[in-house]
Write an enzyme that holds these catalytic residues in place. Sequence first.
Site, PDB file in Angstrom:
ATOM      1  N   CYS A  79      21.158  66.571  -1.978  1.00  0.00           N
ATOM      2  CA  CYS A  79      20.279  66.981  -3.074  1.00  0.00           C
ATOM      3  C   CYS A  79      20.769  68.229  -3.806  1.00  0.00           C
ATOM      4  O   CYS A  79      20.234  68.580  -4.853  1.00  0.00           O
ATOM      5  CB  CYS A  79      18.866  67.218  -2.545  1.00  0.00           C
ATOM      6  SG  CYS A  79      18.205  65.798  -1.649  1.00  0.00           S
ATOM      7  N   HIS A  93      13.372  63.146  -8.899  1.00  0.00           N
ATOM      8  CA  HIS A  93      14.521  63.747  -8.218  1.00  0.00           C
ATOM      9  C   HIS A  93      15.699  62.778  -8.161  1.00  0.00           C
ATOM     10  O   HIS A  93      15.938  62.143  -7.146  1.00  0.00           O
ATOM     11  CB  HIS A  93      14.087  64.168  -6.806  1.00  0.00           C
ATOM     12  CG  HIS A  93      15.176  64.674  -5.937  1.00  0.00           C
ATOM     13  ND1 HIS A  93      16.208  65.477  -6.393  1.00  0.00           N
ATOM     14  CD2 HIS A  93      15.411  64.503  -4.598  1.00  0.00           C
ATOM     15  CE1 HIS A  93      17.010  65.771  -5.390  1.00  0.00           C
ATOM     16  NE2 HIS A  93      16.553  65.182  -4.295  1.00  0.00           N
ATOM     17  N   CYS A 102      16.576  72.558  -0.965  1.00  0.00           N
ATOM     18  CA  CYS A 102      16.994  72.053   0.342  1.00  0.00           C
ATOM     19  C   CYS A 102      17.826  70.805   0.100  1.00  0.00           C
ATOM     20  O   CYS A 102      17.814  70.241  -0.990  1.00  0.00           O
ATOM     21  CB  CYS A 102      15.780  71.720   1.203  1.00  0.00           C
ATOM     22  SG  CYS A 102      14.721  70.434   0.486  1.00  0.00           S
TER      23      CYS A 102
END
Length: 436
Positions: free
Chosen positions: A99, A392, A422
């Site tokens: 991510c 996302h 994160c």
Amino acid sequence: MGQVLPLVTRQGDRIAIVSGLRTPFARQATAFHGIPAVDLGKMVVGELLARSEIPAEVIEQLVFGQVVQMPEAPNIAREIVLGTGMNVHTDAYSVSRACATSFQAVANVAESLMAGTIRAGIAGGADSSSVLPIGVSKKLARVLVDVNKARTMSQRLKLFSRLRLRDLMPVPPAVAEYSTGLRMGDTAEQMAKTYGITREQQDALAHRSHQRAAQAWSDGKLKEEVMTAFIPPYKQPLVEDNNIRGNSSLADYAKLRPAFDRKHGTVTAANSTPLTDGAAAVILMTESRAKELGLVPLGYLRSYAFTAIDVWQDMLFGPAWSTPLALERAGLTMSDLTLIDMHEAFAAQTLANIQLLGSERFACEVLGRAHATGEVDDSKFNVLGGSIAYGHPFAATGAWMITQTLHELRRRGGGFGLVTACAAGGLGAAMVLEAE
């Protein structure tokens, strides 16, 4: 305060971010259904270059990322160069940090700028949750390799006879950590229980995220940084993100059942970020190169930090670990920040990180620091909403957050902004930005 590490070239130039752009973000299997990540990447980079009016030959490097890899295009960065009319001699390579992938892409271009090997480059990422590399079982894969080497039809038939019906079933991409078998949602549940994050608190944060994102679009704040996407069959362009709930109501959140711990859980689909398709990119160059080209930077990269922690527990505490390092390297504290933008993978993870940033005990006993990183001021935090609302697209998130934060800093007259996230594998990323 530890050692300050200025991000400057050998000539003393700062690292300027002169432009940034993203596609609208679309929920899985909606507007971008069937559009692979490489095409989304071409879309955003092509439009970014067109809007910036920077000659293609000025860009000397493109670093791009993709988390959900497509076997037919393993180097998405090079495909984007070849598919957007950029100079074919442009250096291009791909990165992946889950991510935090486009955080890594930005850091890599910045390092090339500081080393003096380039004067301008593009960093970004794209992902599609709608176009997935659906695989085959390990047994079928092995048989297919052996069949390819078999010399006679009887040998091939004998190999195929070993297969059972279940071996022929398609295998979707894994959603669990390879090393632990845990899903990120399982870790979010664990963090919620360990740190006392209630269902009500999680739903409230999700509601806040949607409200603020809807308001940002309503106020016209995002038009400059989000392109209109024209996609086949070209009947209806996608202008805005399609995950944002304009009529978000707390009562609706309470109706959903837990998604991971079905009996005792608090993490739901509504207080988690959805699977999303999209792309984002930024143009970076040395401060002097920007001046030569007559460009006014959106802002500057002041510092960055990447961290890694254990994956068995509290895996999503990347922001709590990386933020103090990034602030230290920038020579700043939390109180110096104008804006704080944290990736909302899950409301539980976000709230737990906020809790630890203000924890003296965590700072002393875990980080080995004398004092807590600092309390997060709600008036500075995710002021335009976050990932729970926008979505996302894994590799695009960092570049989107950087662009959005710099635009908002400029609207507020400048200052410092923190962007942090994160990432799977216990990774964390944080960057300090500066706008004038």
